[in-house]
Design a protein around this motif. Structure first.
Motif, PDB file in Angstrom:
ATOM      1  N   ARG A 731       0.832  -1.202   0.000  1.00 32.15           N
ATOM      2  CA  ARG A 731       0.000   0.000   0.000  1.00 32.15           C
ATOM      3  C   ARG A 731       0.871   1.258   0.000  1.00 32.15           C
ATOM      4  O   ARG A 731       0.634   2.199  -0.758  1.00 32.15           O
ATOM      5  CB  ARG A 731      -0.921  -0.028   1.220  1.00 32.15           C
ATOM      6  N   HIS A 732       1.893   1.270   0.846  1.00 35.71           N
ATOM      7  CA  HIS A 732       2.777   2.438   0.907  1.00 35.71           C
ATOM      8  C   HIS A 732       3.544   2.618  -0.404  1.00 35.71           C
ATOM      9  O   HIS A 732       3.779   3.744  -0.849  1.00 35.71           O
ATOM     10  CB  HIS A 732       3.757   2.293   2.067  1.00 35.71           C
ATOM     11  N   LEU A 735       1.279   4.159  -3.130  1.00 33.91           N
ATOM     12  CA  LEU A 735       1.015   5.570  -2.837  1.00 33.91           C
ATOM     13  C   LEU A 735       2.253   6.421  -3.090  1.00 33.91           C
ATOM     14  O   LEU A 735       2.157   7.560  -3.557  1.00 33.91           O
ATOM     15  CB  LEU A 735       0.545   5.729  -1.385  1.00 33.91           C
ATOM     16  N   SER A 740      -3.505   7.371  -6.042  1.00 28.11           N
ATOM     17  CA  SER A 740      -4.383   8.168  -5.186  1.00 28.11           C
ATOM     18  C   SER A 740      -5.098   7.325  -4.147  1.00 28.11           C
ATOM     19  O   SER A 740      -5.541   7.853  -3.124  1.00 28.11           O
ATOM     20  CB  SER A 740      -5.424   8.892  -6.047  1.00 28.11           C
TER      21      SER A 740
END
Length: 762
Positions: A731-732, A735, A740
């Motif tokens: 997830r990091h 991003l 977004s």
């Protein structure tokens, strides 16, 4: 007995015993004379002859008529000589006696010194033998590093006689131990240590070299005294451990990669199964077909939960789990989890209640995702193993002078645990009932994962239970950076008196605790007859909708029995919302949806309701309504980059049903071309990008789109990543690459639509 005789006897005794081992023998040297020995002389006889001759001369002189003075002189000389002789003889005897005494004393002192020298020699040989027997190297060097003394072990190591090593340096022998500067032992001594490798014909050997550098106070002379112990075996063991650890880490990483890959590959078809089942449920189905579709969804959800547990376990085993603390609301998380699991409890016809003490902080700093995961596991287990009664979740604050902790207590009325099972259930792949005939399934990982997650956050988890009387799990986490809850409602219900009529003791108890904690009084009843006893002074009546009869006859009977002026509130299950109009017509002022939130209960009790609170009609799950977002008519323009046809079809069908326009491409390169195509008149409102695609993957595609936007000064288009990899690092990473948002597979149709529209609205 003299020392010589003792030694002689000892030597003779040793010569008789032929089995006596050879030992260092004392060597006696002849004592040198204290004065030179002269040839014997007969001085005493000469003096006697002389005196006799003088006496004879005196007699002859008297007979021959010599003058009297001659005779007298000779006699006087004879007498004087005799006196002198006697005196000399006496002095000689005294001198001889004195010499004998002195000689005896000297001999005794020499014997004592010889004994001491022997003892010192024997002690030194014993000391050196002991040092050599220990097997340690002993080296004494001067300030310039020249060897003054080295023991036999050191000599054998460098294949030299220890006596031949004097004057050499360690560097000449191929040994480098470094140099201790003089300033290091300016206070007269300095102890240093290091590990030294010494080359030998049998290969290098490692020694732990400990050296004491000493400066003499008086002379300032410096010397280095070292002792070294062979640690080759330890070094080899350390090397083996390092190698084994590296292999274990590699195996753990390989296992984690394998599990991540397998879980990704499983989640991808799972996305199709669950998504299509939900889309199918929205179509016109017979009751039998609806049952089958629900079975597919339930089985897929169970498999997905197992996959999540395996992923979490693999991350914890690999040591890659790090909590992500952030501000979180304890009340909000607990209420959300309880509401999420309430459907399971209602399906089993058991109670599920939650109570939060008023002094619990409004916000603390912790990992909300992991706290939610632990609560889901513990409350879910409690519901699964409870067939009657219910599950009560209590949250309190335990504060002392040095600690501040939040305590989650999950108590159930299930079968309970045996004493020997209460520790075992926190181990991996363990269950309270591990037999093949157990009633409940599962991998046995949930509690093990929960224990490790709580420990990583600095908390504890424990259980107490009695067989047949239920179990109680207690989770404690630190209340870091606690933000206190408003205290203006601490006695908000002071003076209020409530009666709760419900057969569900668990939920009724949770509601009663909340009322009492806020200053009110409450009575519990399980039958109408019992409730009538508490009618006096009651100003609010809470009735379980499951006990209400047709046309509100229960409430009417209670009104006639003393509950005339009190406010009536019904407790309904979420599935009973369609009956709200009927309840209002029967005299109920408002309703509370089970399980009842503390905040909702207080809000309802503090508000004077005159009619039922209007509630929007519930939409059927999985059928999001068509909404105009941001004032756009005809929906949004969405680009989907997905190489899996099933997943693409699911996302496309979901968004089309929500009223949006959709275009699908099969790889990242096609997505970049679609977004950057100058001839494309209508710009996409949202891009849904899969991570793993042929030709160009999702991250590279996102980077290319962002570069194009910077070069052309185009406003960035929202890009949401679709991935079956739910790990936080993934997830990091997305991003950080410019995405977004992040949507995890399997896709929830309603969640997907909400996420897309929220991105555009933002």
């Amino acid at each position: 007995m003299t020392a010589e005789s003792v030694i002689a006897e000892t030597e003779s005794a040793e010569s008789v015993d032929g089995m006596t081992p050879e030992t260092p023998r004392r060597q006696l040297a002849a004592t040198p004379p204290l004065a030179p020995e002269l040839a014997a002389s007969n001085r005493e006889g000469l003096a006697f002859v002389t005196l006799v001759a003088i006496a004879i001369l005196a007699c002859l002189a008297h007979l021959t008529g010599a003058p009297i003075f001659i005779t007298g002189g000779l006699l006087a000389a004879c007498m004087a000589g005799l006196a002198i002789h006697l005196r000399s003889k006496r002095a000689h005897r005294r001198t001889a006696a004195l010499l004998d005494a002195t000689t005896a004393r000297s001999r005794a002192e020499i014997e004592t010194l010889a004994d001491r020298m022997w003892e010192m020699q024997e002690s030194e040989e014993r000391f050196r033998g002991l040092i050599d027997a220990l097997g340690d190297l002993v080296v004494h060097r001067d300030r310039d590093g020249h060897i003054v003394y080295a023991n036999k072990v050191f000599g054998d190591l460098v294949e030299s006689d220890p006596r031949d090593l004097a004057g050499k340096t360690l560097v000449e022998l191929g040994i480098d131990v470094g140099i201790v500067p003089d300033a290091a032992f300016s206070d007269h001594e300095c102890l240093s240590s290091t590990d030294v490798a010494i080359r030998t014909p049998n290969g290098p050997r490692w020694f732990s070299w400990i050296e004491l550098s000493v400066r003499e106070k008086d002379s300032g002379t410096v010397s280095h005294r070292a002792i070294a112990r062979d640690i080759t075996a330890r070094k080899r063991a350390e090397s083996s451990l390092i190698t084994a650890r590296e292999r274990a880490e590699y195996a753990s990483q390989a296992k984690s990669r394998f599990l991540a890959t397998v879980s990704h590959e499983i989640r991808t078809p799972m996305n199709g199964i669950m998504g299509m089942a939900r889309l199918l449920a929205d179509t016109s189905l017979s009751l039998e077909q609806q049952t089958y579709v629900n079975a597919v969804s339930t089985s897929a959800s169970a498999l997905l939960a197992l996959i999540e547990d395996l992923l979490d376990y693999s991350k914890i085993e690999a040591g890659r789990f790090d909590p992500e603390p952030q501000p979180m609301s304890v009340r909000e998380i607990a209420d959300n989890v309880v509401e999420l699991l309430s459907a399971r409890a209602f399906a089993k016809n058991i109670g599920l209640g939650c109570h939060v003490e008023p002094d619990v902080p409004q916000m603390i700093t912790a990992d909300p995702g992991r706290v939610r995961q632990v609560l889901l596991n513990l409350i879910g287990n409690a519901i699964k193993f409870t067939d009657s009664g219910g599950v009560l979740v209590s949250i309190a604050r335990a504060r002392t002078e040095t600690t501040d902790r939040i305590c989650f207590t999950i108590a159930d009325t299930g079968p309970g645990l045996r004493d020997e099972d209460m520790e075992r259930i926190f181990e991996e792949f363990e269950q309270a009932d591990g037999t093949s005939t157990r009633a409940h399934g599962g991998a046995g990982l949930g509690l093990a994962i929960s224990k490790r997650l709580i420990a990583a956050m600095g908390g504890t988890i424990s259980v107490s239970s009695r067989l047949g009387q239920g179990s109680e799990f207690v989770v404690e986490i630190p209340a870091i950076s606690a933000v206190e809850a408003p205290q203006n409602r601490r006695n908000a219900l002071l003076g209020r008196r409530a009666v709760i009529l419900s057969r569900n003791a668990i939920e009724a108890d949770a509601i009663a605790r909340t009322i009492r904690a806020n200053g009110g009084t409450v009575d519990l009843a399980t039958t109408a007859a019992q409730a009538i006893l508490y009618a006096a002074g009651c100003d609010v009546l809470l009735i379980d909708a499951a006990m209400e009869e047709n046309e509100g006859r229960l409430l009417k009977r209670l009104r006639q029995s003393g509950f005339t002026d009190c406010e009536a509130i019904t407790l309904i299950a979420p599935t009973d919302r369609g009956m709200l109009g009927e309840f209002r017509a029967n005299g109920y002022a408002t309703f509370l949806a089970r399980p009842v939130r503390d905040s909702t209960l207080l809000r309802v009790l503090l508000t004077n309701h005159v009619g039922i609170v209007a509630q929007p009609p519930l939409e059927k799950r999985g059928t999001p309504s068509v909404r105009a977002v941001g004032g756009r008519r005809g929906g949004l323009s969405v680009l989907i980059a997905e190489d899996n046809d099933i997943n693409a079809m699911l996302a496309r069908a979901t968004l089309l049903k929500a009223g949006h326009r959709v275009k699908v491409v099969g790889n990242g390169k096609a997505a970049v071309e679609a977004v950057t195509d100058a001839a494309h008149r209508n710009r996409f409102d949202v891009v849904l990008m899969d991570l793993h695609m042929p030709v160009m993957d999702g991250l590279d595609a996102i980077a290319a789109i962002r570069r194009h936007e910077e070069e052309t000064a185009t406003p960035p288009v929202p890009i949401m990543v679709l991935s079956a990899d739910s790990q936080e690092k993934t997830r990091h990473a997305v991003l950080a690459h410019g995405a977004s948002g992040f949507v995890t597979k399997p896709l929830d149709p309603e969640a997907l639509v909400n996420a897309v529209e929220a991105q555009v609205a933002a």
